[in-house]
Write a protein that holds these residues in place. Structure first.
Motif, PDB file in Angstrom:
ATOM      1  N   ASP A  59       0.854  -1.179   0.000  1.00  0.00           N
ATOM      2  CA  ASP A  59       0.000   0.000   0.000  1.00  0.00           C
ATOM      3  C   ASP A  59       0.899   1.241   0.000  1.00  0.00           C
ATOM      4  O   ASP A  59       1.883   1.297   0.743  1.00  0.00           O
ATOM      5  N   SER A  60       0.583   2.244  -0.806  1.00  0.00           N
ATOM      6  CA  SER A  60       1.436   3.435  -0.859  1.00  0.00           C
ATOM      7  C   SER A  60       1.409   4.223   0.445  1.00  0.00           C
ATOM      8  O   SER A  60       2.291   5.034   0.701  1.00  0.00           O
ATOM      9  N   VAL A  61       0.367   3.968   1.267  1.00  0.00           N
ATOM     10  CA  VAL A  61       0.292   4.576   2.590  1.00  0.00           C
ATOM     11  C   VAL A  61       0.501   3.457   3.603  1.00  0.00           C
ATOM     12  O   VAL A  61      -0.443   2.755   3.972  1.00  0.00           O
ATOM     13  N   PRO A  62       1.735   3.224   4.047  1.00  0.00           N
ATOM     14  CA  PRO A  62       2.052   2.054   4.865  1.00  0.00           C
ATOM     15  C   PRO A  62       1.580   2.188   6.314  1.00  0.00           C
ATOM     16  O   PRO A  62       2.368   2.315   7.244  1.00  0.00           O
ATOM     17  N   SER A  63       0.266   2.138   6.494  1.00  0.00           N
ATOM     18  CA  SER A  63      -0.289   2.335   7.823  1.00  0.00           C
ATOM     19  C   SER A  63      -0.551   1.020   8.548  1.00  0.00           C
ATOM     20  O   SER A  63      -0.885   1.017   9.726  1.00  0.00           O
ATOM     21  N   ALA A  64      -0.426  -0.108   7.840  1.00  0.00           N
ATOM     22  CA  ALA A  64      -0.760  -1.430   8.385  1.00  0.00           C
ATOM     23  C   ALA A  64      -2.215  -1.480   8.832  1.00  0.00           C
ATOM     24  O   ALA A  64      -2.586  -2.267   9.691  1.00  0.00           O
ATOM     25  N   ARG A  65      -3.042  -0.633   8.239  1.00  0.00           N
ATOM     26  CA  ARG A  65      -4.474  -0.650   8.549  1.00  0.00           C
ATOM     27  C   ARG A  65      -5.238  -1.200   7.349  1.00  0.00           C
ATOM     28  O   ARG A  65      -4.953  -0.844   6.205  1.00  0.00           O
ATOM     29  N   PHE A  66      -6.197  -2.053   7.621  1.00  0.00           N
ATOM     30  CA  PHE A  66      -6.968  -2.695   6.565  1.00  0.00           C
ATOM     31  C   PHE A  66      -8.050  -1.723   6.087  1.00  0.00           C
ATOM     32  O   PHE A  66      -9.050  -1.503   6.757  1.00  0.00           O
ATOM     33  N   ASP A  67      -7.806  -1.127   4.928  1.00  0.00           N
ATOM     34  CA  ASP A  67      -8.745  -0.148   4.381  1.00  0.00           C
ATOM     35  C   ASP A  67      -8.808  -0.315   2.860  1.00  0.00           C
ATOM     36  O   ASP A  67      -8.358  -1.330   2.326  1.00  0.00           O
ATOM     37  N   ASN A  68      -9.348   0.657   2.165  1.00  0.00           N
ATOM     38  CA  ASN A  68      -9.498   0.556   0.710  1.00  0.00           C
ATOM     39  C   ASN A  68      -8.479   1.405  -0.045  1.00  0.00           C
ATOM     40  O   ASN A  68      -8.672   1.686  -1.241  1.00  0.00           O
ATOM     41  N   ASN A  69      -7.394   1.795   0.615  1.00  0.00           N
ATOM     42  CA  ASN A  69      -6.403   2.621  -0.073  1.00  0.00           C
ATOM     43  C   ASN A  69      -5.746   1.876  -1.236  1.00  0.00           C
ATOM     44  O   ASN A  69      -5.294   2.494  -2.207  1.00  0.00           O
ATOM     45  N   TYR A  70      -5.709   0.553  -1.142  1.00  0.00           N
ATOM     46  CA  TYR A  70      -5.169  -0.270  -2.234  1.00  0.00           C
ATOM     47  C   TYR A  70      -5.849   0.079  -3.558  1.00  0.00           C
ATOM     48  O   TYR A  70      -5.174   0.221  -4.592  1.00  0.00           O
ATOM     49  N   TYR A  71      -7.161   0.227  -3.537  1.00  0.00           N
ATOM     50  CA  TYR A  71      -7.897   0.513  -4.773  1.00  0.00           C
ATOM     51  C   TYR A  71      -7.682   1.952  -5.237  1.00  0.00           C
ATOM     52  O   TYR A  71      -7.637   2.219  -6.443  1.00  0.00           O
ATOM     53  N   ARG A  72      -7.533   2.859  -4.301  1.00  0.00           N
ATOM     54  CA  ARG A  72      -7.200   4.233  -4.680  1.00  0.00           C
ATOM     55  C   ARG A  72      -5.837   4.274  -5.364  1.00  0.00           C
ATOM     56  O   ARG A  72      -5.632   5.027  -6.316  1.00  0.00           O
ATOM     57  N   ASP A  73      -4.927   3.448  -4.869  1.00  0.00           N
ATOM     58  CA  ASP A  73      -3.609   3.341  -5.509  1.00  0.00           C
ATOM     59  C   ASP A  73      -3.734   2.845  -6.944  1.00  0.00           C
ATOM     60  O   ASP A  73      -3.065   3.357  -7.857  1.00  0.00           O
ATOM     61  N   LEU A  74      -4.578   1.840  -7.160  1.00  0.00           N
ATOM     62  CA  LEU A  74      -4.728   1.304  -8.516  1.00  0.00           C
ATOM     63  C   LEU A  74      -5.265   2.362  -9.465  1.00  0.00           C
ATOM     64  O   LEU A  74      -4.778   2.494 -10.596  1.00  0.00           O
ATOM     65  N   VAL A  75      -6.253   3.136  -9.019  1.00  0.00           N
ATOM     66  CA  VAL A  75      -6.817   4.191  -9.861  1.00  0.00           C
ATOM     67  C   VAL A  75      -5.745   5.233 -10.198  1.00  0.00           C
ATOM     68  O   VAL A  75      -5.734   5.795 -11.307  1.00  0.00           O
ATOM     69  N   ALA A  76      -4.830   5.457  -9.265  1.00  0.00           N
ATOM     70  CA  ALA A  76      -3.756   6.435  -9.465  1.00  0.00           C
ATOM     71  C   ALA A  76      -2.510   5.814 -10.095  1.00  0.00           C
ATOM     72  O   ALA A  76      -1.460   6.461 -10.164  1.00  0.00           O
ATOM     73  N   GLN A  77      -2.623   4.572 -10.554  1.00  0.00           N
ATOM     74  CA  GLN A  77      -1.508   3.828 -11.165  1.00  0.00           C
ATOM     75  C   GLN A  77      -0.331   3.661 -10.194  1.00  0.00           C
ATOM     76  O   GLN A  77       0.825   3.736 -10.583  1.00  0.00           O
ATOM     77  N   ARG A  78      -0.691   3.383  -8.939  1.00  0.00           N
ATOM     78  CA  ARG A  78       0.341   3.150  -7.928  1.00  0.00           C
ATOM     79  C   ARG A  78       0.265   1.737  -7.353  1.00  0.00           C
ATOM     80  O   ARG A  78       0.676   1.501  -6.220  1.00  0.00           O
ATOM     81  N   GLY A  79      -0.264   0.805  -8.134  1.00  0.00           N
ATOM     82  CA  GLY A  79      -0.226  -0.587  -7.704  1.00  0.00           C
ATOM     83  C   GLY A  79       1.212  -1.071  -7.692  1.00  0.00           C
ATOM     84  O   GLY A  79       1.954  -0.837  -8.654  1.00  0.00           O
ATOM     85  N   LEU A  80       1.651  -1.747  -6.628  1.00  0.00           N
ATOM     86  CA  LEU A  80       3.058  -2.134  -6.532  1.00  0.00           C
ATOM     87  C   LEU A  80       3.389  -3.321  -7.429  1.00  0.00           C
ATOM     88  O   LEU A  80       4.434  -3.336  -8.086  1.00  0.00           O
ATOM     89  N   LEU A  81       2.540  -4.321  -7.441  1.00  0.00           N
ATOM     90  CA  LEU A  81       2.789  -5.500  -8.260  1.00  0.00           C
ATOM     91  C   LEU A  81       2.144  -5.340  -9.631  1.00  0.00           C
ATOM     92  O   LEU A  81       1.092  -4.711  -9.766  1.00  0.00           O
ATOM     93  N   HIS A  82       2.750  -5.930 -10.626  1.00  0.00           N
ATOM     94  CA  HIS A  82       2.153  -5.917 -11.968  1.00  0.00           C
ATOM     95  C   HIS A  82       0.744  -6.510 -11.925  1.00  0.00           C
ATOM     96  O   HIS A  82      -0.191  -5.973 -12.529  1.00  0.00           O
ATOM     97  N   SER A  83       0.582  -7.608 -11.181  1.00  0.00           N
ATOM     98  CA  SER A  83      -0.727  -8.261 -11.080  1.00  0.00           C
ATOM     99  C   SER A  83      -1.757  -7.363 -10.400  1.00  0.00           C
ATOM    100  O   SER A  83      -2.954  -7.432 -10.711  1.00  0.00           O
ATOM    101  N   ASP A  84      -1.316  -6.513  -9.477  1.00  0.00           N
ATOM    102  CA  ASP A  84      -2.228  -5.556  -8.853  1.00  0.00           C
ATOM    103  C   ASP A  84      -2.777  -4.590  -9.896  1.00  0.00           C
ATOM    104  O   ASP A  84      -3.989  -4.407 -10.041  1.00  0.00           O
ATOM    105  N   GLN A  85      -1.882  -3.946 -10.626  1.00  0.00           N
ATOM    106  CA  GLN A  85      -2.306  -2.910 -11.568  1.00  0.00           C
ATOM    107  C   GLN A  85      -3.127  -3.482 -12.719  1.00  0.00           C
ATOM    108  O   GLN A  85      -3.914  -2.760 -13.343  1.00  0.00           O
TER     109      GLN A  85
END
Length: 320
Positions: A240-266
């Motif tokens: 997660d681009s915001v390394p808070s160790a909190r389970f939230d939906n920031n992962y999907y916000r990252d994908l929309v912003a093209q910040r998925g870390l893994l190729h499979s994520d994006q």
């Protein structure tokens, strides 16, 4: 007449198979240990709370263990088995070697459960409960865990190498991998949201941050600082681009912003069939959490050993 008999026979066979499958799933019940080990869920929850208090990352590690276990011959705790001189397990398969962790936590929980309920609760069920509790402790949703799984006496390193989805896979391959386990594209997208917690090794995302074009350049530059073009394979970065160790939906916000870390994520947000669902989850935390909980139950139902199949291991690392 012969053809009619064949059709009837085939229909009977199909009916038997369907009933057998339904019976296996029916044996899983949230109340499975209500009499035989009534304090089970409290023991697991307290043990996981202690583990997460020591290291918040462990919630993500246990979630990953469960995912990798279920995708190899079902949720049967085969991933927990150690290699021996005469037995090859799954821990040294490519997707697990150098990255699967949390085994000691499961060992501790198993020991605590054995003290209360000797030879009663499977390692597979302990892993399923520990996964749920780890997610909850990090702010994620809860769900009722169906119980009654038994432990495998076998493991498959070759299946672990071929059936666990790759971080380099494209969307079509990912959808196919999940379909092979009875899960659909929506399950793929929501379960991938587990990447809102945890870390990844440089070796799994180097190619993306140096070669992919559908990536935010500032994000790529930031990740390159911890992942050189060569070497440093085991250097870690937050999924997660915001390394808070909190389970939230920031992962999907990252994908929309093209910040998925893994190729499979994006790949989940790359002009394909899952784009709309990713946008929904990026804007609606409640929907993501509810869908994630439901998908975890479906994943936990992948080919469980029940009844007299398998065993109840005394030690999660070795067969009895």
């Amino acid at each position: 007449m012969a053809s009619i008999v064949s059709i009837v026979t085939l229909s009977n066979i199909l009916l038997i198979l369907l009933l057998s499958s339904a019976a296996a799933n029916a044996q899983l019940s949230a109340n499975f240990y209500a009499t035989s080990c009534p304090n089970l869920q409290t023991i697991v929850r307290n043990s996981m709370a202690q583990a997460v208090n020591r290291e918040r990352r462990i919630g993500a590690s246990i979630l990953r263990l469960f995912f990798h276990d279920c995708f190899v011959n079902g949720c049967d705790a085969s991933i927990l088995l150690d290699d021996t001189a005469t037995f090859t397990g799954e821990k040294n398969a490519a997707p697990n070697r150098n990255s699967a962790r949390g085994f000691e936590v499961i060992d501790t929980i198993k020991s605590n459960v054995e003290t209360a309920c000797n030879a009663t609760v499977s390692c597979a069920d302990i892993l399923a409960l520990a996964t749920r509790d780890g997610v909850v402790l990090l702010g994620g949703p809860s769900w009722q865990v169906p119980l009654g799984r038994r432990d495998a006496r076998t493991a498959s390193q070759s299946a672990a190498n071929s059936q666990i989805p790759s971080p380099f896979a494209n969307l079509a391959t990912l959808i196919s991998s999940f379909a092979a386990k009875g899960l659909n594209a929506r399950d793929l997208t929501v379960l991938s949201g587990g990447h809102t917690i945890g870390l990844a090794r440089c070796a799994t995302f180097r190619n993306r941050i140096y070669n992919d074009t559908n990536i935010d350049p500032n994000f790529a530059a930031t990740r390159r600082a911890r992942c050189p073009a060569s070497g440093g394979d085991n250097n870690l970065a937050p999924l997660d681009s915001v390394p808070s160790a909190r389970f939230d939906n920031n992962y999907y916000r990252d994908l929309v912003a093209q910040r998925g870390l893994l190729h499979s994520d994006q790949e989940l947000f790359n002009g394909g069939s899952q784009d709309a669902l990713v946008r929904t989850y990026s804007n609606d935390l409640a929907t993501f959490l509810a869908d994630f909980a439901a998908a975890m139950v479906r994943m936990g139902n992948i080919s469980p050993l029940t009844g007299t199949s398998g065993e109840i291991r005394r030690n999660c690392r070795v067969v009895n």
